[in-house]
Scaffold this motif. Structure first.
Motif, short mmCIF file in Angstrom:
data_model
loop_
_atom_site.label_atom_id
_atom_site.label_comp_id
_atom_site.label_asym_id
_atom_site.label_seq_id
_atom_site.Cartn_x
_atom_site.Cartn_y
_atom_site.Cartn_z
N ILE A 175 0.86 -1.18 0.00
CA ILE A 175 0.00 0.00 0.00
C ILE A 175 0.90 1.23 0.00
O ILE A 175 1.63 1.47 0.96
N ASN A 176 0.85 2.01 -1.06
CA ASN A 176 1.71 3.19 -1.12
C ASN A 176 1.33 4.23 -0.09
O ASN A 176 2.19 4.92 0.46
N CYS A 177 0.02 4.37 0.18
CA CYS A 177 -0.44 5.40 1.11
C CYS A 177 -1.80 5.00 1.67
O CYS A 177 -2.65 4.48 0.94
N CYS A 178 -2.00 5.22 2.98
CA CYS A 178 -3.30 4.96 3.59
C CYS A 178 -3.44 5.79 4.85
O CYS A 178 -2.46 6.28 5.41
N ASP A 179 -4.68 5.96 5.31
CA ASP A 179 -4.96 6.65 6.56
C ASP A 179 -6.03 5.88 7.31
O ASP A 179 -6.37 4.75 6.94
N SER A 180 -6.58 6.48 8.36
CA SER A 180 -7.54 5.77 9.21
C SER A 180 -8.86 5.49 8.51
O SER A 180 -9.67 4.72 9.01
N PHE A 181 -9.10 6.11 7.34
CA PHE A 181 -10.34 5.88 6.61
C PHE A 181 -10.20 4.78 5.57
O PHE A 181 -11.18 4.39 4.94
#
Length: 250
Positions: A175-181
């Motif tokens: 995953i290159n980028c992720c957040d809490s959503f």
């Protein structure tokens, strides 16, 4: 006189991703590209045609439910998405249009690299500024690796989410980028001839998540010298793991 507006996306994105791929892991750990579209790319590599564009004057409008979704027109954006993944690039798409834009062909740009896709029918009522602010202000992780394992009674059948599978190891997602959503979904199925039993040990899911995040260390200003205040940040690489018993009804 009719004014024709050309939307050139493929050439610009391809050049930018190629440039960033040279600097990845040397100059930066993650690059985020925001793409703003007012209509489908209609010129150059990655050109997309609206339904009825060959002869129908209402080329951009969605005239009935059959035009809501169409198969991908080109593999250009799929190949470009693969290059973005390898370059550590996350692409977020913002389409502000009430015309047919063929998001089915464009969405792959954001799906595999952890990006997002937003659609707004017009600028007057859109929440575009608020959405961008939320995306940039909340914490996020990048350079992530997610692995899910199960006990022997069952196995992973399929997985869904904005990630790309590891080319060597099964059930390992990058995953290159992720957040809490961000959310990821898995389907499970029994191994052949297996099932859960009340007398057996509870089935287990094991999750491991490795990621990098930016940590704020506060103000580093020198009160004595009255120098300007500066915030200090650093990159931290973290690993989280957990075992979860599976709830089931027999």
């Amino acid at each position: 006189m009719r004014c024709i507006i050309h939307v050139v996306l493929g050439v610009a994105l391809d050049a930018l991703v190629n440039y960033l791929s040279v600097e990845y892991e040397t100059t930066f750990e993650l690059a985020r590209i925001f793409v703003f579209l007012s209509g489908p790319p209609n010129y150059g590599p990655g050109q997309l045609d609206a339904p009825g564009s060959h002869g129908d004057h209402n080329t951009g409008k969605v005239v009935d439910s059959d035009h809501m979704q169409h198969p991908e027109q080109t593999s250009f954006y799929k190949n470009l998405a693969a290059s973005a993944v390898q370059a550590g690039v996350c692409v977020d798409l913002f389409a502000i249009t009430n015309e047919y834009t063929d998001l089915n062909s464009l969405k792959v740009l954001s799906v595999e690299n952890g990006g997002s896709l937003f659609l707004y029918s017009n600028t007057d009522e859109s929440t575009l500024p608020q959405d961008i602010y939320k995306m940039l202000s909340r914490p996020y992780a990048f350079g992530c690796v997610l692995r899910l394992r199960t006990s022997s009674e069952f196995k992973i059948a399929d997985s869904y989410g904005h990630f790309f599978p590891d080319p060597q190891y099964m059930h390992v997602q990058h995953i290159n980028c992720c957040d809490s959503f961000a959310s990821y979904t898995y389907d499970f199925e029994f191994e052949k001839g297996s099932q859960f039993s009340r007398k057996s040990r509870p089935p287990i899911l094991q999750i491991a998540f490795k990621y990098t995040t930016i940590v704020h260390h506060g103000d580093t200003s020198d009160v004595v010298s009255n120098s300007g205040s500066r915030s200090k940040f650093s990159l931290q690489r973290r690993l989280r793991g957990a075992d979860y018993p599976v709830q089931h009804n027999c």
